[in-house]
Design an enzyme around this catalytic site. Structure first.
Site, PDB file in Angstrom:
ATOM      1  N   LEU A   1       6.597   3.148   1.718  1.00 21.90           N
ATOM      2  CA  LEU A   1       7.519   2.019   1.795  1.00 21.90           C
ATOM      3  C   LEU A   1       8.606   2.202   2.852  1.00 21.90           C
ATOM      4  CD1 LEU A   1       7.972   1.171  -1.992  1.00 21.90           C
ATOM      5  CD2 LEU A   1       6.271   0.309  -0.373  1.00 21.90           C
TER       6      LEU A   1
ATOM      7  N   SER B   1       6.535  -0.549  10.224  1.00 22.24           N
ATOM      8  CA  SER B   1       5.166  -0.454   9.729  1.00 22.24           C
ATOM      9  C   SER B   1       4.953   0.944   9.171  1.00 22.24           C
ATOM     10  CB  SER B   1       4.172  -0.683  10.884  1.00 22.24           C
ATOM     11  OG  SER B   1       2.882  -0.235  10.520  1.00 22.24           O
TER      12      SER B   1
ATOM     13  N   VAL C   1      10.900  -7.393   9.313  1.00 23.39           N
ATOM     14  CA  VAL C   1      12.056  -6.497   9.505  1.00 23.39           C
ATOM     15  C   VAL C   1      11.730  -5.553  10.663  1.00 23.39           C
ATOM     16  CG1 VAL C   1      13.518  -4.742   8.440  1.00 23.39           C
ATOM     17  CG2 VAL C   1      12.661  -6.661   7.071  1.00 23.39           C
TER      18      VAL C   1
ATOM     19  N   LYS D   1       5.028 -10.143   9.129  1.00 22.91           N
ATOM     20  CA  LYS D   1       4.461  -9.095   9.979  1.00 22.91           C
ATOM     21  C   LYS D   1       2.929  -9.173  10.011  1.00 22.91           C
ATOM     22  CE  LYS D   1       3.769  -4.741  11.445  1.00 22.91           C
ATOM     23  NZ  LYS D   1       2.568  -4.437  10.714  1.00 22.91           N
TER      24      LYS D   1
ATOM     25  N   ARG E   1       2.495   2.547   9.546  1.00 21.44           N
ATOM     26  CA  ARG E   1       1.734   3.296  10.555  1.00 21.44           C
ATOM     27  C   ARG E   1       2.617   3.823  11.687  1.00 21.44           C
ATOM     28  NH1 ARG E   1      -2.505  -0.662   8.972  1.00 21.44           N
ATOM     29  NH2 ARG E   1      -4.267   0.560   8.178  1.00 21.44           N
TER      30      ARG E   1
ATOM     31  N   GLN F   1      -2.804 -12.487   7.550  1.00 22.44           N
ATOM     32  CA  GLN F   1      -2.992 -12.181   6.123  1.00 22.44           C
ATOM     33  C   GLN F   1      -2.301 -13.234   5.244  1.00 22.44           C
ATOM     34  OE1 GLN F   1      -2.807  -8.105   4.271  1.00 22.44           O
ATOM     35  NE2 GLN F   1      -0.723  -8.726   3.838  1.00 22.44           N
TER      36      GLN F   1
ATOM     37  N   MET G   1       0.842  -1.203   0.000  1.00 25.17           N
ATOM     38  CA  MET G   1       0.000   0.000   0.000  1.00 25.17           C
ATOM     39  C   MET G   1       0.877   1.253   0.000  1.00 25.17           C
ATOM     40  SD  MET G   1      -3.410  -0.898   2.097  1.00 25.17           S
ATOM     41  CE  MET G   1      -2.774  -0.648   3.731  1.00 25.17           C
TER      42      MET G   1
ATOM     43  N   GLY H   1      11.034  -3.023   5.416  1.00 29.61           N
ATOM     44  CA  GLY H   1      10.310  -4.305   5.406  1.00 29.61           C
ATOM     45  C   GLY H   1       9.797  -4.603   4.013  1.00 29.61           C
ATOM     46  N   HIS H   2       9.165  -3.594   3.392  1.00 27.70           N
ATOM     47  CA  HIS H   2       8.700  -3.756   2.005  1.00 27.70           C
ATOM     48  C   HIS H   2       9.882  -4.053   1.082  1.00 27.70           C
ATOM     49  CE1 HIS H   2       5.539  -0.774   3.519  1.00 27.70           C
ATOM     50  NE2 HIS H   2       4.813  -1.811   3.163  1.00 27.70           N
TER      51      HIS H   2
END
Ligand code: AMP
Length: 296
Positions: free
Chosen positions: A47, A199, A190, A163, A201, A167, A44, A50-51
């Site tokens: 970034l 995250s 990560v 993470k 967020r 999902q 989403m 982790g992404h």
């Protein structure tokens, strides 16, 4: 408003940015016809490392990598953070180009959910507890967008992060149940040096909330140590985790769930067993964070 860029930066002209689903499918088909194994990394945006780890893994394992950025309205509840979700497209595109990916697919909501769109995926039963209970409709939105992305990007492999553990189970069951010919790879979480899971967020957190947020990681590690030691019952372990969260100023009402469950079925354990998945979700002010830890 449509974005103009067809290249991410002057240095990196090789990454194509595609907004149109049909164009994306044609490009993906051409990659496959050229004999390339195609990896896809759905995100989403906003970034972080982790992404980018998922992207690097795809780059290492596939001849072509497509990342997707789409803030999927269907997976947010009416009172959730869809409107304020961080959108940092330009810097995301630059970071992906630096990673050397072939294509960034960044569709508009109007092409993913055109007027009159009314077909959704009924998620598998593993979607019911935990996130599914706290966020009704969330996994219906996730399953729908992931299946749509798999229809548009003809990928051999898709990369997801541990993470968002539940999902990954939802996606794995969905591709199995609906015979979707995409292999699912789950990559390790990560973390920041103090253990907080990266995250998108996290950027909502105030300085004080950021200091408290590490409590989630510490509670998971404490719980994992108890399970590994095998010397306490589940209730005692959960109590110890709750007490650690209390030390980080989490009130009982801030904790959405704290559980030790079977990693395959997510059934909560009554007695410590292994492997065990420890799961936590909690709110700091208006920010909701989730994390997990696997005891093998
Ligand atoms: P999101 O953009 O939050 O939807 O995440 C896109 C993908 O990145 C999902 O597969 C996430 O599980 C994964 N992801 C998010 N945070 C992390 C992290 N800290 N480590 C590894 N993967 C992550």
């Amino acid at each position: 408003m449509r974005r103009a860029p067809k290249k991410a930066s002057d240095q990196d002209v090789s990454m194509r940015i595609v907004e149109d689903p049909n164009e994306m499918r044609e490009l993906g088909d051409a990659m496959r016809r050229a004999g390339k194994r195609v990896g896809v990394v759905p995100t989403m945006g906003a970034l972080h490392d982790g992404h980018l780890e998922l992207v690097r893994r795809s780059r290492a394992e596939c001849e072509a990598t497509v990342a997707t950025i789409f803030v999927n309205p269907a997976q947010f509840g009416p009172d959730e953070d869809f409107a304020r979700y961080p959108r940092t497209f330009e810097s995301d595109a630059a970071r992906l180009a630096e990673c050397g990916i072939d294509c960034l697919f960044a569709p508009h909501a109007s092409s993913m959910y055109p007027e009159g769109h009314s077909t959704f995926v009924e998620p598998p039963s593993i979607a019911a507890p935990f996130e599914g209970q706290v966020r009704p409709g969330h996994f219906r939105g996730v399953a729908t967008i992931v299946l749509k992305l798999f229809q548009i990007v003809p990928a051999d492999v898709a990369y997801f992060g541990q993470k968002d553990y539940q999902q990954t189970l939802v996606v794995r069951r969905m591709v199995r149940d609906l015979n979707v010919p995409v292999a699912i790879v789950v990559c390790p979480t990560v973390r920041e040096p103090d253990g907080l899971a990266l995250s998108s967020r996290n950027r909502y957190l105030s300085g004080e909330e950021r200091r408290r947020a590490v409590g989630l990681y510490r509670a998971l590690r404490l719980g994992a140590a108890c399970v590994e030691a095998g010397d306490r019952d589940i209730e005692t372990t959960i109590d110890a985790m709750r007490s650690l969260l209390r030390d980080h100023a989490f009130a009982p009402a801030d904790i959405d769930y704290l559980a030790i469950a079977d990693p395959e079925t997510l059934a909560e354990f009554a007695m410590p067993e292994r492997p065990a998945m420890l799961l936590v979700a909690a709110r700091l002010g208006t920010t909701r964070l989730i994390d997990n830890w696997l005891v093998p």
